[in-house]
Scaffold this motif. Structure first.
Motif, PDB file in Angstrom:
ATOM      1  N   GLN A 261     -10.011   3.852   7.645  1.00  0.00           N
ATOM      2  CA  GLN A 261      -9.017   2.979   8.265  1.00  0.00           C
ATOM      3  C   GLN A 261      -8.059   2.407   7.226  1.00  0.00           C
ATOM      4  O   GLN A 261      -6.890   2.157   7.531  1.00  0.00           O
ATOM      5  CB  GLN A 261      -9.702   1.848   9.037  1.00  0.00           C
ATOM      6  CG  GLN A 261     -10.542   2.308  10.208  1.00  0.00           C
ATOM      7  CD  GLN A 261      -9.755   3.101  11.225  1.00  0.00           C
ATOM      8  OE1 GLN A 261      -8.568   2.831  11.460  1.00  0.00           O
ATOM      9  NE2 GLN A 261     -10.382   4.102  11.822  1.00  0.00           N
ATOM     10  N   ARG A 262      -8.535   2.226   6.009  1.00  0.00           N
ATOM     11  CA  ARG A 262      -7.633   1.753   4.959  1.00  0.00           C
ATOM     12  C   ARG A 262      -6.618   2.836   4.606  1.00  0.00           C
ATOM     13  O   ARG A 262      -5.462   2.545   4.307  1.00  0.00           O
ATOM     14  CB  ARG A 262      -8.421   1.314   3.708  1.00  0.00           C
ATOM     15  CG  ARG A 262      -7.550   0.527   2.725  1.00  0.00           C
ATOM     16  CD  ARG A 262      -8.296   0.075   1.491  1.00  0.00           C
ATOM     17  NE  ARG A 262      -9.186  -1.052   1.759  1.00  0.00           N
ATOM     18  CZ  ARG A 262     -10.508  -0.945   1.896  1.00  0.00           C
ATOM     19  NH1 ARG A 262     -11.080   0.259   1.798  1.00  0.00           N
ATOM     20  NH2 ARG A 262     -11.248  -2.000   2.127  1.00  0.00           N
TER      21      ARG A 262
ATOM     22  N   LEU B 282       3.366  -3.037  -1.125  1.00  0.00           N
ATOM     23  CA  LEU B 282       1.912  -3.134  -0.936  1.00  0.00           C
ATOM     24  C   LEU B 282       1.204  -1.842  -1.340  1.00  0.00           C
ATOM     25  O   LEU B 282       0.029  -1.865  -1.716  1.00  0.00           O
ATOM     26  CB  LEU B 282       1.595  -3.445   0.532  1.00  0.00           C
ATOM     27  CG  LEU B 282       2.022  -4.822   1.055  1.00  0.00           C
ATOM     28  CD1 LEU B 282       1.833  -4.898   2.568  1.00  0.00           C
ATOM     29  CD2 LEU B 282       1.200  -5.921   0.368  1.00  0.00           C
ATOM     30  N   LEU B 283       1.929  -0.725  -1.285  1.00  0.00           N
ATOM     31  CA  LEU B 283       1.311   0.569  -1.594  1.00  0.00           C
ATOM     32  C   LEU B 283       0.964   0.704  -3.070  1.00  0.00           C
ATOM     33  O   LEU B 283       0.151   1.558  -3.450  1.00  0.00           O
ATOM     34  CB  LEU B 283       2.244   1.707  -1.170  1.00  0.00           C
ATOM     35  CG  LEU B 283       2.541   1.793   0.336  1.00  0.00           C
ATOM     36  CD1 LEU B 283       3.596   2.859   0.617  1.00  0.00           C
ATOM     37  CD2 LEU B 283       1.264   2.098   1.115  1.00  0.00           C
ATOM     38  N   THR B 284       1.572  -0.119  -3.910  1.00  0.00           N
ATOM     39  CA  THR B 284       1.290  -0.042  -5.350  1.00  0.00           C
ATOM     40  C   THR B 284      -0.004  -0.772  -5.718  1.00  0.00           C
ATOM     41  O   THR B 284      -0.486  -0.645  -6.841  1.00  0.00           O
ATOM     42  CB  THR B 284       2.451  -0.668  -6.153  1.00  0.00           C
ATOM     43  OG1 THR B 284       2.561  -2.063  -5.839  1.00  0.00           O
ATOM     44  CG2 THR B 284       3.770   0.033  -5.820  1.00  0.00           C
TER      45      THR B 284
ATOM     46  N   GLU C 119      -6.912  -5.512  -4.108  1.00  0.00           N
ATOM     47  CA  GLU C 119      -5.755  -6.412  -4.114  1.00  0.00           C
ATOM     48  C   GLU C 119      -4.957  -6.301  -2.811  1.00  0.00           C
ATOM     49  O   GLU C 119      -4.393  -7.291  -2.330  1.00  0.00           O
ATOM     50  CB  GLU C 119      -4.857  -6.099  -5.318  1.00  0.00           C
ATOM     51  CG  GLU C 119      -5.503  -6.458  -6.665  1.00  0.00           C
ATOM     52  CD  GLU C 119      -4.544  -6.253  -7.825  1.00  0.00           C
ATOM     53  OE1 GLU C 119      -3.318  -6.241  -7.593  1.00  0.00           O
ATOM     54  OE2 GLU C 119      -5.026  -6.102  -8.971  1.00  0.00           O
ATOM     55  N   LEU C 120      -4.926  -5.094  -2.252  1.00  0.00           N
ATOM     56  CA  LEU C 120      -4.260  -4.917  -0.958  1.00  0.00           C
ATOM     57  C   LEU C 120      -4.977  -5.738   0.117  1.00  0.00           C
ATOM     58  O   LEU C 120      -4.334  -6.418   0.931  1.00  0.00           O
ATOM     59  CB  LEU C 120      -4.257  -3.440  -0.569  1.00  0.00           C
ATOM     60  CG  LEU C 120      -3.682  -3.093   0.808  1.00  0.00           C
ATOM     61  CD1 LEU C 120      -2.201  -3.430   0.875  1.00  0.00           C
ATOM     62  CD2 LEU C 120      -3.916  -1.609   1.133  1.00  0.00           C
ATOM     63  N   ASP C 121      -6.305  -5.705   0.088  1.00  0.00           N
ATOM     64  CA  ASP C 121      -7.091  -6.457   1.070  1.00  0.00           C
ATOM     65  C   ASP C 121      -6.851  -7.965   0.932  1.00  0.00           C
ATOM     66  O   ASP C 121      -6.749  -8.684   1.934  1.00  0.00           O
ATOM     67  CB  ASP C 121      -8.582  -6.159   0.908  1.00  0.00           C
ATOM     68  CG  ASP C 121      -8.937  -4.732   1.313  1.00  0.00           C
ATOM     69  OD1 ASP C 121      -8.067  -4.045   1.880  1.00  0.00           O
ATOM     70  OD2 ASP C 121     -10.089  -4.306   1.066  1.00  0.00           O
ATOM     71  N   ILE C 122      -6.754  -8.429  -0.304  1.00  0.00           N
ATOM     72  CA  ILE C 122      -6.510  -9.864  -0.531  1.00  0.00           C
ATOM     73  C   ILE C 122      -5.103 -10.231  -0.074  1.00  0.00           C
ATOM     74  O   ILE C 122      -4.890 -11.265   0.571  1.00  0.00           O
ATOM     75  CB  ILE C 122      -6.706 -10.210  -2.020  1.00  0.00           C
ATOM     76  CG1 ILE C 122      -8.178 -10.046  -2.417  1.00  0.00           C
ATOM     77  CG2 ILE C 122      -6.244 -11.635  -2.308  1.00  0.00           C
ATOM     78  CD1 ILE C 122      -8.435 -10.165  -3.913  1.00  0.00           C
TER      79      ILE C 122
ATOM     80  N   LEU D 102      -3.261  -8.954   2.222  1.00  0.00           N
ATOM     81  CA  LEU D 102      -3.126  -8.962   3.674  1.00  0.00           C
ATOM     82  C   LEU D 102      -4.154  -9.875   4.350  1.00  0.00           C
ATOM     83  O   LEU D 102      -4.245  -9.912   5.566  1.00  0.00           O
ATOM     84  CB  LEU D 102      -3.272  -7.536   4.226  1.00  0.00           C
ATOM     85  CG  LEU D 102      -2.153  -6.559   3.866  1.00  0.00           C
ATOM     86  CD1 LEU D 102      -2.458  -5.157   4.380  1.00  0.00           C
ATOM     87  CD2 LEU D 102      -0.818  -7.039   4.418  1.00  0.00           C
ATOM     88  N   ARG D 103      -4.921 -10.598   3.538  1.00  0.00           N
ATOM     89  CA  ARG D 103      -5.969 -11.504   4.021  1.00  0.00           C
ATOM     90  C   ARG D 103      -7.008 -10.782   4.883  1.00  0.00           C
ATOM     91  O   ARG D 103      -7.495 -11.296   5.885  1.00  0.00           O
ATOM     92  CB  ARG D 103      -5.361 -12.681   4.790  1.00  0.00           C
ATOM     93  CG  ARG D 103      -4.652 -13.669   3.887  1.00  0.00           C
ATOM     94  CD  ARG D 103      -4.322 -14.951   4.610  1.00  0.00           C
ATOM     95  NE  ARG D 103      -3.124 -14.824   5.432  1.00  0.00           N
ATOM     96  CZ  ARG D 103      -2.608 -15.801   6.171  1.00  0.00           C
ATOM     97  NH1 ARG D 103      -3.210 -16.975   6.213  1.00  0.00           N
ATOM     98  NH2 ARG D 103      -1.513 -15.616   6.871  1.00  0.00           N
ATOM     99  N   LEU D 104      -7.333  -9.563   4.450  1.00  0.00           N
ATOM    100  CA  LEU D 104      -8.400  -8.822   5.117  1.00  0.00           C
ATOM    101  C   LEU D 104      -9.763  -9.266   4.610  1.00  0.00           C
ATOM    102  O   LEU D 104     -10.774  -9.055   5.291  1.00  0.00           O
ATOM    103  CB  LEU D 104      -8.232  -7.313   4.882  1.00  0.00           C
ATOM    104  CG  LEU D 104      -6.858  -6.712   5.223  1.00  0.00           C
ATOM    105  CD1 LEU D 104      -6.883  -5.202   5.021  1.00  0.00           C
ATOM    106  CD2 LEU D 104      -6.459  -7.057   6.649  1.00  0.00           C
ATOM    107  N   ILE D 105      -9.778  -9.865   3.409  1.00  0.00           N
ATOM    108  CA  ILE D 105     -11.006 -10.417   2.841  1.00  0.00           C
ATOM    109  C   ILE D 105     -10.697 -11.792   2.267  1.00  0.00           C
ATOM    110  O   ILE D 105      -9.536 -12.129   2.015  1.00  0.00           O
ATOM    111  CB  ILE D 105     -11.596  -9.499   1.739  1.00  0.00           C
ATOM    112  CG1 ILE D 105     -10.593  -9.325   0.590  1.00  0.00           C
ATOM    113  CG2 ILE D 105     -12.005  -8.149   2.311  1.00  0.00           C
ATOM    114  CD1 ILE D 105     -11.137  -8.503  -0.582  1.00  0.00           C
TER     115      ILE D 105
END
Length: 552
Positions: free
Chosen positions: A159-160, A177-179, A184-187, A189-192
């Motif tokens: 899913q990521r 965000l793709l970089t 860090e992407l999860d942080i 987007l506040r996924l974690i």
């Protein structure tokens, strides 16, 4: 004349005070009302509306106000006054809607609801309902909370990958965000979120990229369904607890199969016009996922049938939003973290004005507006009706947007849509039909008059507006255009005199209103003109003035 309501409702409560209504029961009723929608409690009125009067103990309005304040946490500031109805005194208590969750000093938290027979009752507010209440009031972002029992292993790597692909391919996705590496992407987007030094998934993280079996276990309320009905036959009926990114793509695919397009010529090109506008569908789906109440059982449901498309979700409109201000209220949602992630990914409207896109999707094709009228305090329901496109109107809108090099504002589109269906309107009528403020309507109208989109006739309160000549030419309705541009005003005196002569030479202003389908002021203007020309004279004055034909 009776001034209090005839019956009880969610925000109206009657209490008999013949036997001195107990104070602790009164406190509980007030708490229940404050924790719901607020309202009015009338002490001294029976359940059936019979007025029996307030007990002498409760005739001290200031004392009752202090009693309520001293026995609620935080203190509820009500307004109380003694009013007289049918020669009996009643205590009227105005209860404000609380901006949080209130309780009695003994710790009871209560709320109000309607029973099956429509009568109200006060019931306990359970602990699991408190987050929903706070979220509704904008005091808690449930979607940003860490999800109890979830670990990073519950997030699905596939899913990521899907998430990154969406960011890459969607026009509004933040490519920066793709970089970022996955953590860090999860942080970002506040996924974690960090809890006691360890990262764990948030509700948003699980909803977007969680494993389906773990979503079903940890967020059993996060269900969705897609249905297609033809007559009474069920063509598609699928329910799922899958992650939202996957569901979004699946539902887009399903709708594509059940959304026929009709091609029409536009200049040298042929363009497809879908049964349901794609942008409207996407924004309706995003709103359903982002604004649903994830503390409530139920499902986001997309249903396509012979009448149209319905998108519904559990959880009523958030505090401050109602049917009349949908298009004007400041954007705010029930799950800000989830909505923010959807915007940054590229699935949702960046401005938070997705509702504009939903309405625009119907208006630009000359179709009926989206309908939210079946929404309740527990459910929001969007209905988009199947309807044939008004192709000349659609071409008129497209030509104007191409000429200006930008889309027309939603307010301009709404006004043009109203004039297209009503033919001619006053400002007051446009305000009534659009629920826009008079200031917004007048501002939009002036700009459209300058650009030739609409035309005006008359003065003052009698000033009316119609679509410009171009749309009538597009529709090949030039005769109707000439009729709308006041050729009817030329015939008004003739019609009025004809009616007067068939009524023994007598006519009233109301007769003229009904004959010409105009306002009373416009009717009086026609009568004044006939008096000035010596064709009518006043027979008797007063509230119901009569006029008679002047004999030659």
């Amino acid at each position: 004349m009776r001034t209090i309501p005839e019956g009880e409702s969610l925000d109206i409560e009657f209490k008999s005070d013949l036997k001195c209504y107990p104070d602790h029961d009164l406190i509980e009723e007030i708490v229940g009302m404050a924790n719901t929608v607020g309202g009015f409690l009338f002490l001294g009125v029976e359940d059936d509306g019979t007025i029996t009067g307030v007990h002498k103990k409760h005739k001290d309005a200031i004392g009752v106000t202090a009693l309520i304040s001293n026995n609620t946490v935080p203190p509820i500031a009500v307004r109380a006054e003694i009013i007289t109805e049918e020669k009996k005194d009643i205590l009227k208590i105005e209860v404000p809607r609380s901006r949080g969750v209130v309780s009695t000093t003994s710790g009871k938290i209560l709320r109000r609801r309607l029973k099956l027979d429509g009568s109200p009752e006060v019931i306990p507010m359970y602990s699991y309902e408190i987050p929903s209440r706070l979220t509704e009031l904008g005091m808690l972002d449930y979607s940003a909370q860490p999800l109890a029992g979830a670990t990073l292993a519950d997030l699905d790597p596939n899913q990521r990958v899907r998430l990154r692909k969406i960011i890459q391919t969607r026009q509004g996705g933040e490519k920066a965000l793709l970089t970022l590496p996955d953590d860090e992407l999860d942080i970002a987007l506040r996924l974690i979120t960090n809890v006691a030094g360890n990262y764990v998934p948030t509700v948003t993280g699980m909803l977007l990229i969680g494993k389906e079996e773990r979503i079903a276990e940890l967020i059993p309320t996060a269900r969705s369904a897609f249905q297609v009905l033809e007559g009474t036959g069920v063509r598609v009926n699928e329910e799922s607890n899958g992650p939202l990114l996957e569901l979004f793509e699946h539902y887009e695919t399903y709708v594509k199969a059940w959304n026929p397009e009709r091609e029409t010529e536009y200049g040298l090109f042929r363009i497809p016009i879908p049964e349901f506008d794609w942008a409207a569908f996407r924004e309706g789906l995003v709103n359903a996922f982002c604004h649903r109440d994830y503390t409530m059982l139920g499902a986001v449901r997309v249903m396509i049938d012979d009448e149209g498309m319905t998108i519904s979700n559990p959880g009523g409109f958030i505090d401050g939003v109602n049917l009349k201000n949908l298009l004007t209220v400041e954007p705010h949602g029930r799950n800000p973290a989830l909505a923010d992630a959807m915007k940054r990914i590229g699935l949702a409207e960046k401005t938070g004005r997705g509702i504009d896109r939903i309405f625009e999707g119907s208006i630009v094709y000359g179709r009926p507006w989206p309908d939210y009228s079946e929404s309740t305090s527990r459910n929001v329901k969007l209905f988009i009706q199947r309807a044939k496109a008004d192709l000349p109107f659609a071409k008129f809108i497209a030509d104007e947007q191409n000429r200006q090099g930008k889309p027309l504002s939603i307010y301009a589109l709404m006004i043009l849509s109203v004039l297209n269906s009503e033919r001619r309107c006053t400002v007051g009528r446009i305000v009534e039909l659009t629920n826009l403020s008079e200031r917004k309507v007048r501002s939009s109208i002036e700009g459209m008059i300058e650009s030739g989109l609409i035309e005006a006739s008359g003065k003052g309160k009698n000033r009316v507006y119609i679509l410009g000549k171009k749309i009538y030419q597009e529709k090949k309705e030039t005769i109707q255009y000439v009729h709308q541009t006041d050729i009817d005003n030329i015939r008004y005196p003739e019609l009025v005199m004809k009616l007067a002569n068939t009524q023994n030479g007598i006519i009233t202003k109301q007769d003229v209103v009904e004959l010409l389908k105009v306002t009373p002021d416009q009717a009086y203007s026609v009568i004044k003109r006939l008096k000035r020309e010596g064709q009518l004279e006043l027979l008797c004055g007063g509230k119901h003035s009569k006029y008679k034909v002047v004999e030659s």
